[in-house]
Enzyme design. Sequence first.
Site, short mmCIF file in Angstrom:
data_model
loop_
_atom_site.label_atom_id
_atom_site.label_comp_id
_atom_site.label_asym_id
_atom_site.label_seq_id
_atom_site.Cartn_x
_atom_site.Cartn_y
_atom_site.Cartn_z
N GLU A 51 12.41 13.22 -2.00
CA GLU A 51 11.64 13.36 -0.76
C GLU A 51 12.52 13.62 0.45
O GLU A 51 12.10 14.27 1.40
CB GLU A 51 10.78 12.11 -0.52
CG GLU A 51 9.61 11.95 -1.48
CD GLU A 51 9.99 11.23 -2.77
OE1 GLU A 51 11.20 10.97 -2.99
OE2 GLU A 51 9.07 10.92 -3.56
N PHE A 113 1.27 -2.09 -5.96
CA PHE A 113 2.27 -1.21 -6.54
C PHE A 113 2.50 -0.02 -5.60
O PHE A 113 1.56 0.60 -5.13
CB PHE A 113 1.80 -0.71 -7.92
CG PHE A 113 2.76 0.28 -8.53
CD1 PHE A 113 4.05 -0.11 -8.87
CD2 PHE A 113 2.39 1.60 -8.73
CE1 PHE A 113 4.95 0.79 -9.42
CE2 PHE A 113 3.28 2.51 -9.27
CZ PHE A 113 4.57 2.10 -9.62
N GLN A 114 3.75 0.26 -5.36
CA GLN A 114 4.18 1.34 -4.46
C GLN A 114 3.57 1.22 -3.07
O GLN A 114 3.24 2.22 -2.43
CB GLN A 114 3.89 2.73 -5.07
CG GLN A 114 4.80 3.00 -6.27
CD GLN A 114 4.81 4.45 -6.71
OE1 GLN A 114 3.82 5.16 -6.57
NE2 GLN A 114 5.94 4.89 -7.26
N LYS A 163 -5.36 6.03 -0.14
CA LYS A 163 -5.86 6.67 -1.35
C LYS A 163 -7.40 6.79 -1.32
O LYS A 163 -7.95 7.82 -1.68
CB LYS A 163 -5.43 5.78 -2.53
CG LYS A 163 -5.46 6.43 -3.85
CD LYS A 163 -4.97 5.43 -4.90
CE LYS A 163 -5.35 5.93 -6.29
NZ LYS A 163 -5.08 4.92 -7.32
N MET A 479 36.16 14.50 7.95
CA MET A 479 36.17 14.00 9.32
C MET A 479 36.57 12.54 9.34
O MET A 479 37.30 12.09 10.24
CB MET A 479 34.80 14.20 9.97
CG MET A 479 34.77 13.88 11.45
SD MET A 479 35.90 14.92 12.42
CE MET A 479 34.80 16.26 12.90
#
Lengths: 571, 169
Positions: A51, A113-114, A163, A479
Amino acid sequence: MTERKHGADILIASLTLEGVDVVFGVPGGAILKAYDSLVDSNIRHILARHEQGAGHMASGYAHATGRVGVAFATSGPGATNLITPLADAYMDSIPVVAITAQVGSTSIGLDAFQEAHTWGISMPVTKHNSIVTRTEEISSTIHEAFHIASTGRPGPVLVDITKDALAGEVDWNGPDEFSLPGYKPSVKGHARQVAAAIDMILDSERPVLYVGGGIIRSEASAELRQFAEQQNIPVVTTLMGRGAIPDSHPLTLGMPGMHGCYTAITSMQKSDLLVAVGVRFDDRVTGDPDTFAPLAKVIHVDVDPAEIGKVRNADVPIVGDAKAVLAQLVARGSRVLGERPAPSRDEWMDQIREWQENFPLAYDQDPDGPIQQQYVIDQLNRAAPEGSIVVAGVGQHQMWASQFWSFEEPKSWINSGGLGTMGYAVPAAVGAQVARPDATVIAIDGDGCFQMTFQELITAAVEQIPVKVAVMNNGNLGMVRQWQRLFYNERYSGSVLSFDVPNIPMLAEAMGCAAFRASTPDEVIPTIDKALAVTDRPVVMEFVCDPDAMVFPMVRAGGSNDVVYMGPEDL
Amino acid sequence: MQHVISVIVEDKPGVLARVSSMFARRDFNIHSLAVGPTEDAGRSRMTVVVDGIDTEQIIKQLYKLVHTIKVSEYAPGSAIEREVMLVRVNADAPRRAEILEAASAFGSTPVDVGASTITFEVTGEPGKLADFLELMKTYGIVNLVKSGRIAMGKDQKSAARKQKNGQGG
């Protein structure tokens, strides 16, 4: 015509109404309904491998076009993986809309969940965010999100949709309006302030135009050039503003700041007037703000009133869109110049030419020594077709790219300026290439950055997105190594990568890319030529570079811009 | 120095979180915060008391929040400022009368009387509450609950007219 529709269908229809032609994302449980609706739309979906990649792709798309980039992610980890790209887009004022799914509204707060508190987590890294728990609110919220992301000071907006809101059905007949009574970004500047600015400019002997990303975002390059020429003011372009005016223009002085050009830095230090447009006096530009441009009065033009006076007090503040205000300044300037003579700036321009002659950006490529990154960038710049888009990661390669690439057009330079997100280049280049299939898109990356997000080259190969990636492999976090060498007694703690592992061309080939390696200076040009000839798939060029090279000029972090180190011997 | 800032926001879920998150992120220090409805349904007022010298950035950052409608800072003396507090004070029988008398000088009435304590409700401008607390310290404060400050700008027009009329007649 009113139709019975699922929330997911309304979401996709709303995106289509906003002109969305592509979304970058990764599906998951909570967002499945939206993905199902996507099948019946004309919107292209690019399946990112992470993502974070999807978010940076959306940002690269927005950078390259000025249009809103869209990212999709599911609830929980999908949403949290989007946080870095959102923070990145927020710092650089990039219009992005992120659509995340949330667990069902009756499960919120139950550690489902999630489940993650996406709204709360994303709040400080977005311009605005919303959670939608009712199907009826989807259309207006999406419409509002695009409006906020793309107007005023652009920025990322996240819409979290449960959802059950996606699954619910309502009668719907087109876009629903939103109401934002307190959101009215200014466009035109106050006429009195514009007049005061012109008077101040005409009284100035040593003015400098200090311009940045605001010019790019408001598409004000033509107005900027007209104004600079009319008033005969030299222009410094910040890291986010590279390409706002062509580097080949005689008034362009290059980039200011920590690794800027001597002339750009010093002209600001000696200036009696900074005309700041679409910039925010970032610490990488000002160094120590108390000693920054100490002799200069300030005219500050910005669409975000909070930027004016945040770091440096403005003598003439002008709130407005850069394009509109520059057009006003040009109009007022031409009227006033008809009534009074233009001031002579010959002495100032002579001084500037002298600095440019004495302190140019330079590098040495020993034909028998290790490859210098500046040489690679210079050669890439020479070989790349006109109108190419350059995308960088973060670190030495980014600074050298900003110094040694000659930017001739706005939106030809894409990088992570404010947040400094390593790993930005590959996914942002993919997004830019999707947005601009006609253009050659070249990512200039470091080996450290590359190893953070290279998996998005799999996305590019599978989706036939022919980006070109130049990996500057110096076997180190360059760097970090530079700072450890200069300021930490050469104790290279945690900054040593490996030249050999991964084998970058083999890795690239395994991901479906063409791949080439240059290990010596004489191999650089042939490698570039071979890579630029590949147009049917992504291509990776590995340049095995000098690990001990350092970026100069350099102003110390928080130090005064009066002290510009031109090389290690100055420190 | 304390500044009183009044913020009119859209009455939407989460708007308080947006404001407090912005204060935390920008490292602005909130002294007190009071939120409530206004005469206009759909709008809430937040009265924020902040510590610091410069409120310009605070006001600008508040305006940047999309749900902010109007922000005003009250200059000292330009607003009616009120706080309310409940103070429970040690009050054994011999001192009870003395304490009640002291409280009545502040216009404060007991709202709860226990075996060895009295609880007072005090409403007023912040200085009055501070004075009351100072006085009650001598008896021993058992418990203190204090609200955030609320403020309403004075009606400048009517005050000016009154003054003018006064001079004229």
